[in-house]
Design a protein around this motif. Structure first.
Motif, PDB file in Angstrom:
ATOM      1  N   UNK A  73       0.717   3.827  -3.885  1.00 11.29           N
ATOM      2  CA  UNK A  73       0.661   5.244  -4.238  1.00 11.29           C
ATOM      3  C   UNK A  73      -0.146   6.069  -3.239  1.00 11.29           C
ATOM      4  N   UNK A  74      -0.715   5.401  -2.231  1.00 10.98           N
ATOM      5  CA  UNK A  74      -1.568   6.071  -1.248  1.00 10.98           C
ATOM      6  C   UNK A  74      -0.883   6.111   0.115  1.00 10.98           C
ATOM      7  N   UNK A  75      -0.640   7.311   0.614  1.00  8.00           N
ATOM      8  CA  UNK A  75       0.098   7.470   1.869  1.00  8.00           C
ATOM      9  C   UNK A  75      -0.589   6.766   3.028  1.00  8.00           C
ATOM     10  N   UNK A  76      -1.914   6.854   3.100  1.00  4.77           N
ATOM     11  CA  UNK A  76      -2.653   6.224   4.195  1.00  4.77           C
ATOM     12  C   UNK A  76      -2.500   4.706   4.149  1.00  4.77           C
ATOM     13  N   UNK A  77      -2.497   4.137   2.950  1.00  4.23           N
ATOM     14  CA  UNK A  77      -2.339   2.699   2.793  1.00  4.23           C
ATOM     15  C   UNK A  77      -0.942   2.255   3.212  1.00  4.23           C
ATOM     16  N   UNK A  78       0.051   3.047   2.856  1.00  2.79           N
ATOM     17  CA  UNK A  78       1.433   2.746   3.257  1.00  2.79           C
ATOM     18  C   UNK A  78       1.575   2.820   4.772  1.00  2.79           C
ATOM     19  N   UNK A  79       0.975   3.828   5.368  1.00  2.00           N
ATOM     20  CA  UNK A  79       1.016   3.972   6.822  1.00  2.00           C
ATOM     21  C   UNK A  79       0.366   2.778   7.511  1.00  2.00           C
ATOM     22  N   UNK A  80      -0.743   2.308   6.940  1.00  7.77           N
ATOM     23  CA  UNK A  80      -1.428   1.141   7.492  1.00  7.77           C
ATOM     24  C   UNK A  80      -0.542  -0.098   7.425  1.00  7.77           C
ATOM     25  N   UNK A  81       0.210  -0.243   6.335  1.00  3.04           N
ATOM     26  CA  UNK A  81       1.127  -1.375   6.207  1.00  3.04           C
ATOM     27  C   UNK A  81       2.186  -1.337   7.307  1.00  3.04           C
ATOM     28  N   UNK A  82       2.746  -0.176   7.536  1.00  3.17           N
ATOM     29  CA  UNK A  82       3.774  -0.030   8.577  1.00  3.17           C
ATOM     30  C   UNK A  82       3.198  -0.369   9.944  1.00  3.17           C
ATOM     31  N   UNK A  83       2.026   0.174  10.242  1.00  2.14           N
ATOM     32  CA  UNK A  83       1.396  -0.067  11.540  1.00  2.14           C
ATOM     33  C   UNK A  83       1.029  -1.539  11.715  1.00  2.14           C
ATOM     34  N   UNK A  84       0.533  -2.164  10.652  1.00  2.00           N
ATOM     35  CA  UNK A  84       0.197  -3.593  10.703  1.00  2.00           C
ATOM     36  C   UNK A  84       1.436  -4.430  10.985  1.00  2.00           C
ATOM     37  N   UNK A  85       2.530  -4.072  10.332  1.00  2.00           N
ATOM     38  CA  UNK A  85       3.789  -4.790  10.530  1.00  2.00           C
ATOM     39  C   UNK A  85       4.242  -4.705  11.974  1.00  2.00           C
ATOM     40  N   UNK A  86       4.253  -3.496  12.527  1.00  2.84           N
ATOM     41  CA  UNK A  86       4.723  -3.306  13.898  1.00  2.84           C
ATOM     42  C   UNK A  86       3.790  -3.961  14.913  1.00  2.84           C
ATOM     43  N   UNK A  87       2.475  -3.873  14.648  1.00  2.00           N
ATOM     44  CA  UNK A  87       1.496  -4.438  15.585  1.00  2.00           C
ATOM     45  C   UNK A  87       1.537  -5.956  15.596  1.00  2.00           C
ATOM     46  N   UNK A  88       1.635  -6.550  14.412  1.00  3.39           N
ATOM     47  CA  UNK A  88       1.558  -8.015  14.308  1.00  3.39           C
ATOM     48  C   UNK A  88       2.847  -8.695  14.755  1.00  3.39           C
ATOM     49  N   UNK A  89       3.985  -8.086  14.385  1.00  2.19           N
ATOM     50  CA  UNK A  89       5.257  -8.773  14.622  1.00  2.19           C
ATOM     51  C   UNK A  89       6.062  -8.207  15.785  1.00  2.19           C
ATOM     52  N   UNK A  90       5.667  -7.036  16.285  1.00  2.00           N
ATOM     53  CA  UNK A  90       6.379  -6.416  17.410  1.00  2.00           C
ATOM     54  C   UNK A  90       7.860  -6.221  17.094  1.00  2.00           C
ATOM     55  N   UNK A  91       8.159  -6.128  15.818  1.00  5.66           N
ATOM     56  CA  UNK A  91       9.550  -5.961  15.414  1.00  5.66           C
ATOM     57  C   UNK A  91       9.582  -5.192  14.109  1.00  5.66           C
ATOM     58  N   UNK A  92      10.770  -4.893  13.633  1.00  4.90           N
ATOM     59  CA  UNK A  92      10.924  -4.086  12.435  1.00  4.90           C
ATOM     60  C   UNK A  92      11.347  -4.957  11.247  1.00  4.90           C
ATOM     61  N   UNK A  93      10.842  -4.589  10.093  1.00  6.27           N
ATOM     62  CA  UNK A  93      11.267  -5.274   8.883  1.00  6.27           C
ATOM     63  C   UNK A  93      12.707  -4.896   8.582  1.00  6.27           C
ATOM     64  N   UNK A  94      13.510  -5.873   8.211  1.00  6.22           N
ATOM     65  CA  UNK A  94      14.892  -5.597   7.817  1.00  6.22           C
ATOM     66  C   UNK A  94      15.116  -5.843   6.330  1.00  6.22           C
ATOM     67  N   UNK A  95      14.090  -6.327   5.642  1.00  8.42           N
ATOM     68  CA  UNK A  95      14.148  -6.526   4.196  1.00  8.42           C
ATOM     69  C   UNK A  95      12.903  -5.892   3.582  1.00  8.42           C
ATOM     70  N   UNK A  96      13.102  -5.026   2.604  1.00  7.78           N
ATOM     71  CA  UNK A  96      11.983  -4.404   1.896  1.00  7.78           C
ATOM     72  C   UNK A  96      12.208  -4.578   0.396  1.00  7.78           C
ATOM     73  N   UNK A  97      11.230  -5.175  -0.274  1.00 10.06           N
ATOM     74  CA  UNK A  97      11.317  -5.387  -1.721  1.00 10.06           C
ATOM     75  C   UNK A  97      10.198  -4.603  -2.391  1.00 10.06           C
ATOM     76  N   UNK A  98      10.574  -3.597  -3.164  1.00 16.83           N
ATOM     77  CA  UNK A  98       9.600  -2.777  -3.893  1.00 16.83           C
ATOM     78  C   UNK A  98       9.393  -3.357  -5.283  1.00 16.83           C
ATOM     79  N   UNK A  99       8.357  -4.193  -5.404  1.00 15.87           N
ATOM     80  CA  UNK A  99       8.104  -4.862  -6.676  1.00 15.87           C
ATOM     81  C   UNK A  99       6.799  -4.430  -7.334  1.00 15.87           C
ATOM     82  N   UNK A 100       6.013  -3.617  -6.645  1.00 18.64           N
ATOM     83  CA  UNK A 100       4.739  -3.180  -7.221  1.00 18.64           C
ATOM     84  C   UNK A 100       4.995  -2.318  -8.457  1.00 18.64           C
ATOM     85  N   UNK A 101       4.291  -2.613  -9.534  1.00 19.79           N
ATOM     86  CA  UNK A 101       4.470  -1.832 -10.750  1.00 19.79           C
ATOM     87  C   UNK A 101       3.346  -2.085 -11.737  1.00 19.79           C
ATOM     88  N   UNK A 102       3.105  -1.098 -12.592  1.00 15.41           N
ATOM     89  CA  UNK A 102       2.075  -1.218 -13.620  1.00 15.41           C
ATOM     90  C   UNK A 102       2.605  -0.690 -14.947  1.00 15.41           C
TER      91      UNK A 102
END
Length: 255
Positions: A73-102
């Protein structure tokens, strides 16, 4: 490399610390994907990677799977996830599963504004923020992909004490269908999964009498397993479902 339906692909799974999210990590890794397990509880995400995901693909270590702390629910946290993904893997995710829920259950007449807003922020807005962030990268880089949003059968039929939850999950379906229409031209498929009553931590909060009443309405006579939902997620993530998009698929035991 492990052979499987999604071999060699990068998968981001939110809500990966337990339940359906954890099971999705297990099955996707078994099917050959590299998994980024994201959860608000970092320790739970790490446990998913170390204890469950590596074992699912027969490995004695975690390989290149990663755990990330995430508040959907936090834009900054989502942005950090994207940046971490690109930095660590040097590639793009092709599968995204939105399972977070309360859940924040209560009778409508007693439901607080705060509990309504919290559920909408995580379940609906959080799904939107993750989907938008990764779809943007896929579309800009012309990378086909599959986004799987976890809704609920409650979003279709409602449930006592869950006006907030049912509204958020109904919204996920509508958002999924709209996104599928917009993103199809980029080769991005978007589908929703509507689990019924699944044996996860959320269902454990349901009183025994209520659970017994629910089971009477399930033709198969039992709760579903998180792994059964994860198998559907893996199918939707794979090329085996290449002509499926904008779908909302029930997995309820007939409920």
């Amino acid at each position: 490399m492990v052979a499987g339906m999604v071999a060699g692909r990068l998968a981001v799974v939110t809500g990966a610390g337990s339940g359906i999210g954890r099971a999705a990590c297990q099955v996707l890794s078994r099917e050959g994907a590299t998994v980024i397990a994201a959860d608000k509880s970092y320790d739970s995400a790490v446990d998913t990677i170390k204890t469950h995901t590596a074992l699912a693909c027969g490995a004695s270590d975690i390989g290149d799977h990663t755990a990330v702390e995430l508040d959907v629910a936090d834009q900054a946290s989502v942005k950090n996830l994207v940046q971490t993904t690109l930095k660590h893997y040097k590639t793009r995710s092709t599968i995204v599963v939105n399972s977070a829920g309360i859940t924040r259950d209560n009778w409508m007449l007693k439901l607080s504004d705060e509990d309504f807003d919290n559920v909408m922020d995580v379940n609906l807005k959080g799904t939107f923020l993750i989907m938008r962030a990764f779809a943007k990268i896929m579309s800009e880089t012309q990378t086909p992909g599959s986004i799987i949003n976890i809704s609920s059968i409650v979003g279709k039929y409602g449930n006592l004490g869950q006006t907030n939850y049912s509204a958020s999950k109904a919204g996920v379906v509508g958002m999924t269908q709209s996104a599928a229409q917009e993103l199809g031209k980029f080769g991005i498929r978007v589908n929703a999964v509507l689990p019924g009553f699944i044996d996860t931590p959320i269902i454990k909060t349901v009183p025994d009498k209520v659970r017994e009443a629910i089971l009477k309405q399930v033709p198969l006579g039992r709760l579903g397993e998180a792994t059964e939902v994860a198998e559907l997620i893996a199918f939707l993530a794979s090329d085996k479902s290449s002509f499926i998009t904008g779908a909302a698929i029930d997995i309820t035991g007939g409920y």
